[in-house]
Design an enzyme around this catalytic site. Sequence first.
Site, PDB file in Angstrom:
ATOM      1  N   ALA A 195       8.864 -15.117  12.101  1.00  0.00           N
ATOM      2  CA  ALA A 195       9.104 -16.442  12.660  1.00  0.00           C
ATOM      3  C   ALA A 195       7.788 -17.117  13.029  1.00  0.00           C
ATOM      4  O   ALA A 195       6.827 -16.463  13.448  1.00  0.00           O
ATOM      5  CB  ALA A 195      10.008 -16.341  13.885  1.00  0.00           C
TER       6      ALA A 195
ATOM      7  N   GLY B   5      10.652 -10.898  10.931  1.00  0.00           N
ATOM      8  CA  GLY B   5      11.646 -11.487  10.043  1.00  0.00           C
ATOM      9  C   GLY B   5      11.278 -11.395   8.576  1.00  0.00           C
ATOM     10  O   GLY B   5      12.155 -11.419   7.705  1.00  0.00           O
TER      11      GLY B   5
ATOM     12  N   GLU C  70      12.524  -8.079   7.612  1.00  0.00           N
ATOM     13  CA  GLU C  70      13.985  -8.179   7.597  1.00  0.00           C
ATOM     14  C   GLU C  70      14.460  -8.926   6.350  1.00  0.00           C
ATOM     15  O   GLU C  70      15.497  -8.583   5.770  1.00  0.00           O
ATOM     16  CB  GLU C  70      14.471  -8.883   8.861  1.00  0.00           C
ATOM     17  CG  GLU C  70      14.313  -8.027  10.119  1.00  0.00           C
ATOM     18  CD  GLU C  70      14.706  -8.765  11.367  1.00  0.00           C
ATOM     19  OE1 GLU C  70      15.758  -8.442  11.938  1.00  0.00           O
ATOM     20  OE2 GLU C  70      13.957  -9.678  11.789  1.00  0.00           O
TER      21      GLU C  70
ATOM     22  N   GLU D  88       8.751  -6.636  17.000  1.00  0.00           N
ATOM     23  CA  GLU D  88       9.411  -7.419  18.045  1.00  0.00           C
ATOM     24  C   GLU D  88       9.341  -6.764  19.428  1.00  0.00           C
ATOM     25  O   GLU D  88       9.263  -7.453  20.450  1.00  0.00           O
ATOM     26  CB  GLU D  88      10.868  -7.667  17.664  1.00  0.00           C
ATOM     27  CG  GLU D  88      11.077  -8.702  16.573  1.00  0.00           C
ATOM     28  CD  GLU D  88      10.945  -8.136  15.165  1.00  0.00           C
ATOM     29  OE1 GLU D  88      11.244  -8.863  14.212  1.00  0.00           O
ATOM     30  OE2 GLU D  88      10.541  -6.957  15.023  1.00  0.00           O
TER      31      GLU D  88
END
Length: 264
Positions: free
Chosen positions: A70, A115, A118, A138
């Site tokens: 992000a 992300g 991911e 994270e």
Amino acid sequence: MAEWQTISLNDDLSEDHVYTLQLNRPAAMNSLNTLMGIELIECLNFLQEQTSVRVLVVTGSGEKSFCAGADLKERKGMSNEQWKEQHIIFEEAFELLRKFPFPVIAAVNGFALGGGLEMALSCDFRYAADHAKMALPEVRLGIIPGVGGTQLLPRAIPLGLAKEMLFRGNQIDAQQALSFGIVNEVLSKEELIPRTLEIAKEIGRNAPLSLKAIKKSIQSGLAKDLEAAISIELDEYYKCANSNDRQEGIRSFNEKRQPEWRGE
């Protein structure tokens, strides 16, 4: 074809039934901002309507980063409500990627962080450039992965290795990712895209109904006990067995020619 600001879609290989989706924010290490989330949703919905698609390749622009997660600069100063609104967009985009009806291959051309990893894990399998670095950091930022990381990583690699990565938030290199089972192959940066497209085109020559049925069987079956999962497989098997493409597969084999799939 539609045009987007933060991603690009290459259909030059559409005759091979392969499309390439490239994240296109190289100055920001291809990090995810709100606009990219919206455009990913638009692009993936667009692709699902294209009858020529059988394989999707996802990669990042440039050689430095696949996706750095992000965009924290955009998130600076966001209220909790704005943060949640943005995250819902990301959730929808990643769900579309996971549930894309045909095979999706990630070509990890550099950093895949948060992300970004991911996103790669949301693809069916992955190839990596030899300079790639991966992490789910994270925990070091006071949050946890929020678009599948705690669920996808333990399904991709041994549980102990997944827990170690998640609890530590540490980076691993491409060779470690290969040894863990996160990626299928490590390649030089020059070889990454050609090799990925070579495999994608090979897959794209196969029967489209079979590709969809295999993906659905795997995804739906993993959440079931074995008996229920076999039942799902049999449902998909008989759909293929009763198709015109199955008859074409037999004819082409006996006639020693390439099949002409119609997806019906």
